[in-house]
Motif scaffolding. Structure first.
Motif, PDB file in Angstrom:
ATOM      1  N   GLU B  55      32.649  38.257 -12.695  1.00 47.34           N
ATOM      2  CA  GLU B  55      31.213  38.068 -12.540  1.00 47.34           C
ATOM      3  C   GLU B  55      30.575  39.421 -12.231  1.00 47.34           C
ATOM      4  O   GLU B  55      31.103  40.182 -11.421  1.00 47.34           O
ATOM      5  CB  GLU B  55      30.948  37.087 -11.392  1.00 47.34           C
ATOM      6  CG  GLU B  55      29.519  36.648 -11.294  1.00 47.34           C
ATOM      7  CD  GLU B  55      29.310  35.663 -10.147  1.00 47.34           C
ATOM      8  OE1 GLU B  55      28.206  35.173 -10.029  1.00 47.34           O
ATOM      9  OE2 GLU B  55      30.264  35.427  -9.368  1.00 47.34           O
ATOM     10  N   LYS B  57      27.684  41.957 -10.703  1.00 47.39           N
ATOM     11  CA  LYS B  57      26.809  41.925  -9.528  1.00 47.39           C
ATOM     12  C   LYS B  57      25.371  42.216  -9.917  1.00 47.39           C
ATOM     13  O   LYS B  57      24.655  42.873  -9.183  1.00 47.39           O
ATOM     14  CB  LYS B  57      27.275  42.977  -8.517  1.00 47.39           C
ATOM     15  CG  LYS B  57      28.469  42.557  -7.677  1.00 47.39           C
ATOM     16  CD  LYS B  57      28.789  43.657  -6.700  1.00 47.39           C
ATOM     17  CE  LYS B  57      29.880  43.281  -5.742  1.00 47.39           C
ATOM     18  NZ  LYS B  57      30.277  44.453  -4.944  1.00 47.39           N
ATOM     19  N   TRP B  79       5.222  19.098   0.538  1.00 44.28           N
ATOM     20  CA  TRP B  79       5.755  18.376   1.678  1.00 44.28           C
ATOM     21  C   TRP B  79       4.707  18.200   2.771  1.00 44.28           C
ATOM     22  O   TRP B  79       4.602  17.171   3.412  1.00 44.28           O
ATOM     23  CB  TRP B  79       6.971  19.142   2.227  1.00 44.28           C
ATOM     24  CG  TRP B  79       7.849  18.302   3.063  1.00 44.28           C
ATOM     25  CD1 TRP B  79       7.870  16.945   3.152  1.00 44.28           C
ATOM     26  CD2 TRP B  79       8.848  18.772   3.962  1.00 44.28           C
ATOM     27  NE1 TRP B  79       8.825  16.544   4.024  1.00 44.28           N
ATOM     28  CE2 TRP B  79       9.442  17.640   4.540  1.00 44.28           C
ATOM     29  CE3 TRP B  79       9.314  20.038   4.327  1.00 44.28           C
ATOM     30  CZ2 TRP B  79      10.465  17.739   5.482  1.00 44.28           C
ATOM     31  CZ3 TRP B  79      10.331  20.122   5.254  1.00 44.28           C
ATOM     32  CH2 TRP B  79      10.902  18.986   5.822  1.00 44.28           C
ATOM     33  N   GLN B  90       2.064   0.031  -4.407  1.00 38.74           N
ATOM     34  CA  GLN B  90       2.192  -1.302  -4.981  1.00 38.74           C
ATOM     35  C   GLN B  90       1.217  -2.267  -4.310  1.00 38.74           C
ATOM     36  O   GLN B  90       0.586  -3.093  -4.960  1.00 38.74           O
ATOM     37  CB  GLN B  90       3.628  -1.773  -4.783  1.00 38.74           C
ATOM     38  CG  GLN B  90       3.970  -2.978  -5.617  1.00 38.74           C
ATOM     39  CD  GLN B  90       5.350  -3.503  -5.306  1.00 38.74           C
ATOM     40  OE1 GLN B  90       5.921  -3.224  -4.258  1.00 38.74           O
ATOM     41  NE2 GLN B  90       5.896  -4.275  -6.208  1.00 38.74           N
ATOM     42  N   ILE B  91       1.103  -2.140  -2.967  1.00 40.21           N
ATOM     43  CA  ILE B  91       0.192  -3.017  -2.240  1.00 40.21           C
ATOM     44  C   ILE B  91      -1.252  -2.727  -2.654  1.00 40.21           C
ATOM     45  O   ILE B  91      -2.070  -3.639  -2.783  1.00 40.21           O
ATOM     46  CB  ILE B  91       0.376  -2.829  -0.720  1.00 40.21           C
ATOM     47  CG1 ILE B  91       1.807  -3.178  -0.319  1.00 40.21           C
ATOM     48  CG2 ILE B  91      -0.613  -3.657   0.059  1.00 40.21           C
ATOM     49  CD1 ILE B  91       2.229  -4.575  -0.666  1.00 40.21           C
ATOM     50  N   TYR B  94      -1.874  -4.454  -5.804  1.00 40.67           N
ATOM     51  CA  TYR B  94      -2.008  -5.886  -5.525  1.00 40.67           C
ATOM     52  C   TYR B  94      -3.403  -6.188  -4.985  1.00 40.67           C
ATOM     53  O   TYR B  94      -4.059  -7.129  -5.432  1.00 40.67           O
ATOM     54  CB  TYR B  94      -0.927  -6.306  -4.527  1.00 40.67           C
ATOM     55  CG  TYR B  94      -1.162  -7.656  -3.914  1.00 40.67           C
ATOM     56  CD1 TYR B  94      -0.838  -8.819  -4.602  1.00 40.67           C
ATOM     57  CD2 TYR B  94      -1.741  -7.779  -2.661  1.00 40.67           C
ATOM     58  CE1 TYR B  94      -1.075 -10.048  -4.053  1.00 40.67           C
ATOM     59  CE2 TYR B  94      -1.976  -9.013  -2.098  1.00 40.67           C
ATOM     60  CZ  TYR B  94      -1.640 -10.146  -2.795  1.00 40.67           C
ATOM     61  OH  TYR B  94      -1.884 -11.366  -2.255  1.00 40.67           O
ATOM     62  N   ASN B  95      -3.856  -5.366  -4.003  1.00 46.98           N
ATOM     63  CA  ASN B  95      -5.171  -5.610  -3.408  1.00 46.98           C
ATOM     64  C   ASN B  95      -6.277  -5.522  -4.457  1.00 46.98           C
ATOM     65  O   ASN B  95      -7.199  -6.340  -4.470  1.00 46.98           O
ATOM     66  CB  ASN B  95      -5.440  -4.599  -2.287  1.00 46.98           C
ATOM     67  CG  ASN B  95      -4.569  -4.863  -1.084  1.00 46.98           C
ATOM     68  OD1 ASN B  95      -4.052  -5.970  -0.909  1.00 46.98           O
ATOM     69  ND2 ASN B  95      -4.378  -3.857  -0.265  1.00 46.98           N
ATOM     70  N   GLU B  97      -5.996  -6.023  -7.668  1.00 46.73           N
ATOM     71  CA  GLU B  97      -5.874  -7.147  -8.590  1.00 46.73           C
ATOM     72  C   GLU B  97      -6.511  -8.404  -7.989  1.00 46.73           C
ATOM     73  O   GLU B  97      -7.271  -9.114  -8.641  1.00 46.73           O
ATOM     74  CB  GLU B  97      -4.392  -7.393  -8.873  1.00 46.73           C
ATOM     75  CG  GLU B  97      -4.138  -8.441  -9.934  1.00 46.73           C
ATOM     76  CD  GLU B  97      -2.657  -8.810 -10.041  1.00 46.73           C
ATOM     77  OE1 GLU B  97      -1.831  -8.084  -9.446  1.00 46.73           O
ATOM     78  OE2 GLU B  97      -2.359  -9.813 -10.692  1.00 46.73           O
ATOM     79  N   VAL B  98      -6.207  -8.639  -6.696  1.00 48.84           N
ATOM     80  CA  VAL B  98      -6.739  -9.832  -6.041  1.00 48.84           C
ATOM     81  C   VAL B  98      -8.256  -9.746  -5.905  1.00 48.84           C
ATOM     82  O   VAL B  98      -8.976 -10.710  -6.181  1.00 48.84           O
ATOM     83  CB  VAL B  98      -6.068 -10.028  -4.660  1.00 48.84           C
ATOM     84  CG1 VAL B  98      -6.751 -11.129  -3.881  1.00 48.84           C
ATOM     85  CG2 VAL B  98      -4.595 -10.351  -4.849  1.00 48.84           C
TER      86      VAL B  98
END
Lengths: 221, 274
Positions: B55, B57, B79, B90-91, B94-95, B97-98
């Motif tokens: 290898e 250097k 970060w 996801q929630i 869902y909210n 959609e509802v």
């Protein structure tokens, strides 16, 4: 420095593993630890409910019924609010199930009652004409196993620090106290039932499996 | 159908790209194969040597080094500040959609006519009510209240004969057999007809709790003037009931006001369609 590492392949492999594992842990653990805390109001099962849970497991209700409502409108319309991980904090093991041959039961206590369960377990088609669920008549004659349920409650209390007997939480107490409380709970359930054999058994101080199972199902909400 | 697939411009572009990629691959591969054959490396060899493979250097190529450094800086930013906590969840989906569905439902059925409400109510009834009251609404041989007579004189008569309890009104339970015979029938007719016409003298027995006007004395007992209307059904749905037959759960928060009205309209159609 890197040449030094390259010359020690085993040490290098362990080091790489630790670095990647650390990165994974700090992503997963804090959120998981937060989400798996008991939801406010979640209570450990009473002795009678726990005995009913054992009946549920013994007769494999979880093979056909799930206990996990996903956050989809079609599910919350039918079964109620979606499940939160903290609601399973005192479930050992959780009974999410993996298959819905029958409907989800995670909030069945919200929309079914003692008398309905009694009719349904005796002869499912008497209340749900198209049902393929078998009848569970043996639950009306066999007695629930309170000893095992108490042993489990005591074990999780001592080993996992489940907050039995703490202020604001389910009371367990000694075996005699717990048994007496379970019988009182059973009498309340039996008062809403019509089956004479079950009522007489509870009067005699026995607890048929159906009573314990209904106590457990009514606690699912 | 277009028989010649090369007339489609997407296909033409894809074919052109494939040809370009092919020639680029040949060119690049050829260049490096030639370089491997002829290139002479220079630089100082590192000490270690694995089965004859050594290898150099050499320093990292500056492009790699800057990219690596840039990745670390981006990582720190991501970060501490950049993590998409406010973006998708996801929630959240869902909210949304509802909420969208609820708004659509409210506006679409705001002034639904009776026929529409009955059809909507039938759907809800079959899912939510039929497990206890039966698909026909007859209570399945006494497992629940017989809704095919509810809202009619026969329904009131059954209540007078059997009593009623568990709706959670302050007046508590109504005992069985407050009236009997003709008196019960007369009062049943009177209540089922919306309390119009001449009040039978026997209604005095009922007035003790329901008031002379039958309105329930300001929430102390059920409002009998609403008996046989969707509003009365909605009241029962919201309160739930622990009666003589069994317990009915409360549907408060599980059905919208429009849905409650629809269930009421359907239940009334059961006893009044003939």
């Amino acid at each position: 420095m890197f040449h030094w590492l390259e010359q020690r392949p085993f040490f290098f492999s362990v080091g790489v593993f630790l670095v990647i594992a650390f990165a994974g842990l700090i992503e997963i653990v804090p959120d998981f630890a937060q989400a798996s805390r008991p939801v406010a109001g979640t209570q450990p099962y009473t002795l009678l409910q726990l005995a009913g849970r054992h009946v549920y497991i013994k007769d494999s209700c979880n093979a056909c019924h799930s206990q996990l409502i996903r956050p989809f409108k079609s599910e919350t319309d039918r079964y109620g609010p979606y499940s939160l991980s903290g609601e399973y904090a005192y479930d050992r093991p959780f009974l999410w199930g993996s298959k819905r041959t029958g409907p989800d039961l995670h909030r069945v206590g919200e929309y079914r009652t003692t008398d309905w369960h009694e009719n349904h377990m005796w002869e499912p088609t008497s209340v749900v004409p198209g049902s393929i669920m078998p009848a569970y008549k043996h639950m009306f004659t066999q007695n629930a196993d309170l000893e095992t349920a108490y042993a489990e409650a005591l074990t999780v209390k001592k080993v996992f620090n489940v907050p039995y007997d703490q202020p604001g939480f389910t009371k367990l107490g000694s075996w005699e106290e717990a048994k007496k409380q379970a019988l009182e709970d059973a009498k309340k359930i039996a008062a809403d039932m019509k089956n004479k054999d079950v009522k007489e058994a509870v009067e005699r101080g026995e607890i048929p499996e159906i009573v314990a199972l209904i106590a457990y199902l009514n606690s699912l909400r | 159908m277009n028989s010649n697939i090369f007339q489609d411009n997407i296909n033409q572009l894809a074919l052109l790209a494939a040809v370009i990629i092919f020639f680029l691959t040949v060119f690049v591969a050829g260049k490096y194969i030639k370089q491997m054959k002829t290139d002479k490396s220079t630089g100082e060899l590192a000490d270690e040597n694995w089965d004859g493979i050594g290898e150099y250097k050499n320093e990292l190529p500056s492009g790699w080094a800057y990219t690596f450094l840039g990745t670390m800086i981006w990582g720190l930013w991501y970060w501490t500040m950049g993590y998409p906590v406010d973006a998708y969840s996801q929630i959240g989906e869902y909210n949304e959609e509802v909420a969208a569905h609820t708004a659509m439902f409210e506006s679409k059925w705001a002034d639904a006519d009776d026929q529409t409400l009955q059809e909507m109510g039938e759907g809800i009834f079959l899912v939510q009510c039929a497990p206890c009251h039966g698909i026909a609404g007859d209570g399945m041989g006494g497992k629940a209240a017989d809704l095919t007579v509810w809202g009619s004189a026969a329904g009131v008569l059954a209540t007078i004969q059997n009593g009623s309890k568990g709706l959670g009104y302050p007046m508590g339970e109504m005992p069985a057999g407050m009236l009997s015979g003709d008196a019960a029938k007369k009062v049943a007719e009177y209540v089922a007809n919306g309390m119009k016409g001449e009040m039978p003298a026997e209604f005095g027995v009922c007035a003790g709790c329901h008031g002379m006007d039958g309105k329930g004395m300001g929430g102390m007992a059920p409002d009998l003037t609403k008996y046989g209307s969707p509003a009365f059904v909605a009241d029962v749905l919201e309160r739930g009931k622990k009666g003589y037959i069994g317990k009915m759960v409360s549907f408060k928060g599980r059905l919208t006001p429009i849905q409650e009205k629809a269930v009421g309209a359907y239940i009334l159609s059961l006893s009044r369609s003939e």
